[in-house]
Design a protein around this motif. Structure first.
Motif, PDB file in Angstrom:
ATOM      1  N   ALA A  13      -3.848   2.332   3.793  1.00 25.58           N
ATOM      2  CA  ALA A  13      -2.949   1.809   4.826  1.00 25.58           C
ATOM      3  C   ALA A  13      -3.490   0.496   5.374  1.00 25.58           C
ATOM      4  CB  ALA A  13      -2.782   2.828   5.943  1.00 25.58           C
ATOM      5  N   THR A  14      -4.790   0.435   5.589  1.00 27.04           N
ATOM      6  CA  THR A  14      -5.422  -0.803   6.057  1.00 27.04           C
ATOM      7  C   THR A  14      -5.269  -1.896   5.009  1.00 27.04           C
ATOM      8  OG1 THR A  14      -6.994   0.441   7.387  1.00 27.04           O
ATOM      9  CG2 THR A  14      -7.590  -1.828   6.835  1.00 27.04           C
ATOM     10  N   PHE A  15      -5.481  -1.528   3.743  1.00 35.31           N
ATOM     11  CA  PHE A  15      -5.322  -2.496   2.661  1.00 35.31           C
ATOM     12  C   PHE A  15      -3.907  -3.056   2.636  1.00 35.31           C
ATOM     13  CE2 PHE A  15      -3.697  -3.339  -1.585  1.00 35.31           C
ATOM     14  CZ  PHE A  15      -4.472  -4.427  -1.932  1.00 35.31           C
ATOM     15  N   LYS A  16      -2.908  -2.182   2.776  1.00 35.92           N
ATOM     16  CA  LYS A  16      -1.515  -2.638   2.720  1.00 35.92           C
ATOM     17  C   LYS A  16      -1.218  -3.656   3.812  1.00 35.92           C
ATOM     18  CE  LYS A  16       1.951  -0.100   1.564  1.00 35.92           C
ATOM     19  NZ  LYS A  16       2.989   0.923   1.410  1.00 35.92           N
ATOM     20  N   VAL A  17      -1.727  -3.418   5.010  1.00 33.93           N
ATOM     21  CA  VAL A  17      -1.505  -4.360   6.111  1.00 33.93           C
ATOM     22  C   VAL A  17      -2.181  -5.694   5.791  1.00 33.93           C
ATOM     23  CG1 VAL A  17      -2.039  -4.826   8.537  1.00 33.93           C
ATOM     24  CG2 VAL A  17      -1.197  -2.569   7.856  1.00 33.93           C
ATOM     25  N   GLU A  18      -3.432  -5.616   5.363  1.00 35.60           N
ATOM     26  CA  GLU A  18      -4.179  -6.837   5.041  1.00 35.60           C
ATOM     27  C   GLU A  18      -3.535  -7.585   3.875  1.00 35.60           C
ATOM     28  OE1 GLU A  18      -8.516  -8.031   3.207  1.00 35.60           O
ATOM     29  OE2 GLU A  18      -8.401  -6.242   4.471  1.00 35.60           O
ATOM     30  N   ALA A  19      -3.129  -6.858   2.854  1.00 37.60           N
ATOM     31  CA  ALA A  19      -2.511  -7.490   1.689  1.00 37.60           C
ATOM     32  C   ALA A  19      -1.188  -8.160   2.059  1.00 37.60           C
ATOM     33  CB  ALA A  19      -2.302  -6.462   0.587  1.00 37.60           C
ATOM     34  N   ALA A  20      -0.414  -7.524   2.917  1.00 39.93           N
ATOM     35  CA  ALA A  20       0.851  -8.132   3.355  1.00 39.93           C
ATOM     36  C   ALA A  20       0.587  -9.442   4.083  1.00 39.93           C
ATOM     37  CB  ALA A  20       1.617  -7.163   4.243  1.00 39.93           C
ATOM     38  N   GLU A  21      -0.476  -9.492   4.862  1.00 36.64           N
ATOM     39  CA  GLU A  21      -0.845 -10.738   5.544  1.00 36.64           C
ATOM     40  C   GLU A  21      -1.246 -11.805   4.530  1.00 36.64           C
ATOM     41  OE1 GLU A  21      -3.869  -9.559   8.336  1.00 36.64           O
ATOM     42  OE2 GLU A  21      -2.416  -8.497   9.602  1.00 36.64           O
ATOM     43  N   HIS A  22      -2.030 -11.419   3.524  1.00 41.78           N
ATOM     44  CA  HIS A  22      -2.419 -12.363   2.467  1.00 41.78           C
ATOM     45  C   HIS A  22      -1.178 -12.889   1.748  1.00 41.78           C
ATOM     46  CE1 HIS A  22      -6.760 -12.013   2.651  1.00 41.78           C
ATOM     47  NE2 HIS A  22      -6.717 -10.707   2.480  1.00 41.78           N
ATOM     48  N   ILE A  23      -0.259 -11.991   1.399  1.00 41.22           N
ATOM     49  CA  ILE A  23       0.958 -12.390   0.687  1.00 41.22           C
ATOM     50  C   ILE A  23       1.770 -13.364   1.527  1.00 41.22           C
ATOM     51  CG2 ILE A  23       3.194 -11.541  -0.126  1.00 41.22           C
ATOM     52  CD1 ILE A  23       1.684  -9.099  -1.255  1.00 41.22           C
ATOM     53  N   GLY A  24       1.886 -13.096   2.819  1.00 38.02           N
ATOM     54  CA  GLY A  24       2.615 -14.014   3.701  1.00 38.02           C
ATOM     55  C   GLY A  24       1.977 -15.386   3.759  1.00 38.02           C
ATOM     56  N   ALA A  25       0.656 -15.426   3.862  1.00 35.56           N
ATOM     57  CA  ALA A  25      -0.051 -16.715   3.914  1.00 35.56           C
ATOM     58  C   ALA A  25       0.062 -17.457   2.587  1.00 35.56           C
ATOM     59  CB  ALA A  25      -1.515 -16.485   4.280  1.00 35.56           C
ATOM     60  N   ILE A  26      -0.022 -16.734   1.481  1.00 34.36           N
ATOM     61  CA  ILE A  26       0.111 -17.366   0.161  1.00 34.36           C
ATOM     62  C   ILE A  26       1.512 -17.951   0.017  1.00 34.36           C
ATOM     63  CG2 ILE A  26       0.264 -16.882  -2.312  1.00 34.36           C
ATOM     64  CD1 ILE A  26      -2.031 -14.810  -1.853  1.00 34.36           C
ATOM     65  N   SER A  27       2.527 -17.187   0.390  1.00 34.13           N
ATOM     66  CA  SER A  27       3.916 -17.667   0.298  1.00 34.13           C
ATOM     67  C   SER A  27       4.121 -18.917   1.136  1.00 34.13           C
ATOM     68  CB  SER A  27       4.889 -16.582   0.745  1.00 34.13           C
ATOM     69  OG  SER A  27       4.891 -15.525  -0.165  1.00 34.13           O
ATOM     70  N   SER A  28       3.595 -18.907   2.346  1.00 35.41           N
ATOM     71  CA  SER A  28       3.721 -20.082   3.217  1.00 35.41           C
ATOM     72  C   SER A  28       3.047 -21.300   2.603  1.00 35.41           C
ATOM     73  CB  SER A  28       3.103 -19.789   4.586  1.00 35.41           C
ATOM     74  OG  SER A  28       3.833 -18.797   5.248  1.00 35.41           O
ATOM     75  N   GLY A  29       1.882 -21.084   2.023  1.00 35.40           N
ATOM     76  CA  GLY A  29       1.174 -22.187   1.378  1.00 35.40           C
ATOM     77  C   GLY A  29       1.939 -22.748   0.192  1.00 35.40           C
ATOM     78  N   LEU A  30       2.512 -21.866  -0.612  1.00 35.49           N
ATOM     79  CA  LEU A  30       3.287 -22.328  -1.764  1.00 35.49           C
ATOM     80  C   LEU A  30       4.515 -23.111  -1.319  1.00 35.49           C
ATOM     81  CD1 LEU A  30       3.120 -19.210  -4.128  1.00 35.49           C
ATOM     82  CD2 LEU A  30       1.806 -21.351  -4.284  1.00 35.49           C
ATOM     83  N   ILE A  31       5.151 -22.655  -0.264  1.00 40.84           N
ATOM     84  CA  ILE A  31       6.309 -23.382   0.267  1.00 40.84           C
ATOM     85  C   ILE A  31       5.883 -24.762   0.745  1.00 40.84           C
ATOM     86  CG2 ILE A  31       7.981 -23.426   2.170  1.00 40.84           C
ATOM     87  CD1 ILE A  31       8.170 -20.326   1.760  1.00 40.84           C
ATOM     88  N   GLU A  32       4.724 -24.837   1.389  1.00 39.94           N
ATOM     89  CA  GLU A  32       4.244 -26.135   1.848  1.00 39.94           C
ATOM     90  C   GLU A  32       3.939 -27.063   0.672  1.00 39.94           C
ATOM     91  OE1 GLU A  32       1.067 -28.216   4.897  1.00 39.94           O
ATOM     92  OE2 GLU A  32       1.177 -26.037   4.830  1.00 39.94           O
ATOM     93  N   LEU A  33       3.427 -26.501  -0.424  1.00 36.55           N
ATOM     94  CA  LEU A  33       3.115 -27.324  -1.595  1.00 36.55           C
ATOM     95  C   LEU A  33       4.365 -27.917  -2.243  1.00 36.55           C
ATOM     96  CD1 LEU A  33       0.268 -25.304  -3.336  1.00 36.55           C
ATOM     97  CD2 LEU A  33       0.091 -27.550  -2.226  1.00 36.55           C
ATOM     98  N   GLU A  34       5.524 -27.359  -1.939  1.00 32.73           N
ATOM     99  CA  GLU A  34       6.769 -27.896  -2.478  1.00 32.73           C
ATOM    100  C   GLU A  34       7.175 -29.196  -1.790  1.00 32.73           C
ATOM    101  OE1 GLU A  34       9.543 -24.717  -2.002  1.00 32.73           O
ATOM    102  OE2 GLU A  34       8.658 -23.532  -3.612  1.00 32.73           O
ATOM    103  N   LYS A  35       6.573 -29.472  -0.644  1.00 33.56           N
ATOM    104  CA  LYS A  35       6.907 -30.665   0.125  1.00 33.56           C
ATOM    105  C   LYS A  35       6.004 -31.825  -0.280  1.00 33.56           C
ATOM    106  CE  LYS A  35       7.966 -27.665   4.022  1.00 33.56           C
ATOM    107  NZ  LYS A  35       7.527 -27.213   5.332  1.00 33.56           N
TER     108      LYS A  35
END
Length: 117
Positions: A13-35
């Protein structure tokens, strides 16, 4: 045995929360790289996304989720090539990275009981 099972469930359960945060940060970074970004900012974003993928890989390893760990390792390899400027953050590559993040999200959704996805 019940204590071990309960501990594993809490760990996952702890891993899932942490992983979801990582996924969100990765997605945000990829979106920024599109600019359009300065070379310095682009390098900062790539490094930040790399660190997020690396952190998620380590967390997956610690709970023995090899499928997630392997996807993160491949993702990290692509980001390392971006850092070394062997690859450019072009549209097709970013699309592939977004699909990889979606795959990670799908794998994460299967993490319920400690069974391998």
């Amino acid at each position: 045995m019940d204590k071990d099972n309960a501990f594993l469930k809490k760990l996952l359960a702890t891993f899932k929360v942490e992983a979801a945060e990582h996924i969100g940060a990765i997605s945000s970074g990829l979106i920024e790289l599109e600019k359009p970004l300065s070379a310095e900012r682009q390098a900062e974003v790539i490094e930040a996304v790399f660190r997020e993928a690396h952190g998620m890989k380590g967390a997956a390893r610690s709970v023995n989720l090899t499928g997630i760990e392997n996807v993160c390792q491949s993702f990290e390899s692509v980001l390392a090539a971006l850092k070394r400027k062997e690859l450019a953050p072009e549209r097709e590559l970013l699309d592939l990275l977004h699909r990889s993040v979606n795959m990670l999200g799908g794998l994460l959704s299967t993490v319920e009981t400690g069974e391998a996805p």
